[in-house]
Design an enzyme around this catalytic site. Structure first.
Site, PDB file in Angstrom:
ATOM      1  N   ILE A 178       0.832  -1.203   0.000  1.00 38.11           N
ATOM      2  CA  ILE A 178       0.000   0.000   0.000  1.00 38.11           C
ATOM      3  C   ILE A 178       0.867   1.252   0.000  1.00 38.11           C
ATOM      4  CG2 ILE A 178      -1.733   1.305   1.285  1.00 38.11           C
ATOM      5  CD1 ILE A 178      -2.728  -1.430   2.366  1.00 38.11           C
ATOM      6  N   ASP A 197      10.659   2.813   7.386  1.00 36.34           N
ATOM      7  CA  ASP A 197      10.347   1.385   7.360  1.00 36.34           C
ATOM      8  C   ASP A 197      11.660   0.620   7.475  1.00 36.34           C
ATOM      9  OD1 ASP A 197       9.738  -1.296   6.736  1.00 36.34           O
ATOM     10  OD2 ASP A 197       8.068  -0.709   5.462  1.00 36.34           O
ATOM     11  N   ALA A 257      -4.731   2.582   8.161  1.00 41.13           N
ATOM     12  CA  ALA A 257      -4.087   1.272   8.219  1.00 41.13           C
ATOM     13  C   ALA A 257      -4.696   0.429   9.331  1.00 41.13           C
ATOM     14  CB  ALA A 257      -2.586   1.435   8.399  1.00 41.13           C
ATOM     15  N   ARG A 258      -4.230   0.633  10.558  1.00 44.72           N
ATOM     16  CA  ARG A 258      -4.741  -0.091  11.724  1.00 44.72           C
ATOM     17  C   ARG A 258      -4.809   0.869  12.901  1.00 44.72           C
ATOM     18  NH1 ARG A 258      -7.587  -4.468  10.524  1.00 44.72           N
ATOM     19  NH2 ARG A 258      -6.450  -5.942   9.217  1.00 44.72           N
ATOM     20  N   ASP A 282      -9.637   6.477   9.333  1.00 39.54           N
ATOM     21  CA  ASP A 282     -10.536   5.432   8.848  1.00 39.54           C
ATOM     22  C   ASP A 282     -10.554   4.238   9.795  1.00 39.54           C
ATOM     23  OD1 ASP A 282     -12.282   4.273   6.811  1.00 39.54           O
ATOM     24  OD2 ASP A 282     -10.617   2.923   6.334  1.00 39.54           O
ATOM     25  N   GLU A 287     -13.472  -0.069  17.573  1.00 41.92           N
ATOM     26  CA  GLU A 287     -14.333   0.043  16.391  1.00 41.92           C
ATOM     27  C   GLU A 287     -15.673  -0.642  16.643  1.00 41.92           C
ATOM     28  OE1 GLU A 287     -12.374  -1.201  12.805  1.00 41.92           O
ATOM     29  OE2 GLU A 287     -10.844   0.357  12.964  1.00 41.92           O
ATOM     30  N   HIS A 306     -13.886   2.644   8.511  1.00 39.06           N
ATOM     31  CA  HIS A 306     -13.021   1.542   8.070  1.00 39.06           C
ATOM     32  C   HIS A 306     -13.380   1.106   6.642  1.00 39.06           C
ATOM     33  CE1 HIS A 306     -10.340  -1.826   9.866  1.00 39.06           C
ATOM     34  NE2 HIS A 306     -10.113  -1.704   8.566  1.00 39.06           N
TER      35      HIS A 306
END
Length: 350
Positions: A178, A197, A257-258, A282, A287, A306
């Site tokens: 992504i 990263d 993402a998370r 998102d 959640e 989400h």
């Protein structure tokens, strides 16, 4: 004849699995059982010791019967399921990680578990870019105000004006399938892209036209930060009260993402103090967020439920990747994405 359970839901329907496997394994003698869980109409959650699952252990066991193979997205494959399904040999999960499967129990039972990385990469990348643009240019707020009859001409005032992606430094935390698509789009916009990263090859980053830097440097230099890392014990709350304070004044933070990557507790104060100029979210630590969640009514916050991966192409791609793994398994060929390679013959990754 091989019996296959197609355990779908309201996004990746059972029939998508059936059709994809028939296309991937033409001429194979297959019998199908089907099961449909209520996700996403009903939120996923923990079931029997696994996370992000939909449905029940009893429902899975009833649908499985003597099936040797299962394709699924959200069905809970727990220790109880493995104990009572001795015929099962393969579970192909059409997600980036098999979080709805008790991997230790599957390994103990000798069941191969495959997964489907990249299935929603294009959808999630496009959505992240959309959140950036919406936050930088106040699109949701101005739309809502105009629908109420308020013409906000003052958005053209210099202090209220938006920011372009062209020429802006954007930091991406995570550079997998992504993140790399997001970077490509940002490069086309003319952004300067930083990447944090530890698994990214510097030569690859240079070839892609992005600058690989440590996380703290990324936060100090980026006007926009977007999260694209996987959630692991090491990355939980990767962004937190300590390092979020490194952001430039008025920075925009995007998380599609998370939820667990971000510590949400300090966000209201960072917004109120101006360290964060806008948030676009998102995903969440809980959640759906509770009714008293402090960011529900905070200014300069964009929230979506989400939705980053919610495209029809993602559903078809997910089913196709999972079906491809099943077809390779049936032909005795090496699988591409195995979560527990130790159960394979010889115990070696394929």
């Amino acid at each position: 004849m091989t019996t296959v359970l197609a355990a779908g839901d309201e996004f990746v329907a059972p029939q998508l699995f059936v059709d994809a496997l028939r296309d991937a394994a033409p001429g194979t003698d297959l019998a199908f059982r089907t099961l449909r869980s209520p996700w996403p109409v009903e939120p996923f959650g923990p079931v029997g010791g696994v996370d992000e699952a939909s449905g029940s252990e009893e429902g899975v066991l009833k649908a499985l019967g003597d099936a040797e193979i299962a394709l699924t997205q959200m069905a809970p494959f727990t220790a109880k399921v493995f104990e009572q399904a001795p015929a099962l040999r393969l579970i192909s999960v059409c997600r980036g990680g098999p979080v709805n499967v008790d991997l230790a129990a599957a390994t103990k039972a000798g069941v191969v578990v495959s997964y489907a990385p990249g299935r929603n990469a294009a959808a999630a990348a496009e959505f992240a870019i959309g959140l950036m643009l919406a936050a930088l240019r106040r699109i949701p707020a101005s739309d809502a105000e105009l629908r109420k009859g308020v013409w906000r001409g003052d958005y053209y005032a210099y202090d209220n004006a938006g920011i372009e992606l062209d020429g802006t430094t954007v930091g991406l935390v995570g550079y997998g399938a992504i993140g790399s698509i997001v970077a490509r789009v940002l490069n086309a916009f003319g952004s300067h892209v930083l990447v944090a990263d530890p698994y990214t090859d510097p030569a690859r980053a240079a070839a892609d036209g992005v600058e690989l830097v440590p996380l703290e440097e990324l936060l100090r230099r980026s006007s926009v930060v977007s999260l694209h890392a996987r959630l692991t014990p090491e990355t939980r709350h990767l962004l937190n009260a300590d390092n979020l304070r490194l952001l430039p004044e008025g920075a925009v933070l995007v998380n599609s993402a998370r939820g667990g990557l971000l510590d949400y507790e300090p966000l209201p104060a960072l917004l109120a103090g101006g360290r964060l100029g806008a948030l676009a979210l998102d995903v969440y630590d809980i959640e759906p967020p509770p009714a008293d969640w402090p960011l529900h009514h905070a200014p300069n916050v964009i929230t979506t439920p989400h939705l980053a991966g919610a495209t029809r192409q993602t559903a078809h791609r997910a089913a196709a990747i999972s079906a491809g793994e099943v077809a390779r398994f049936l032909r005795g060929e090496p699988l591409r994405f195995v979560a527990n390679p130790e159960v394979l013959p010889g115990g070696a990754p394929q």
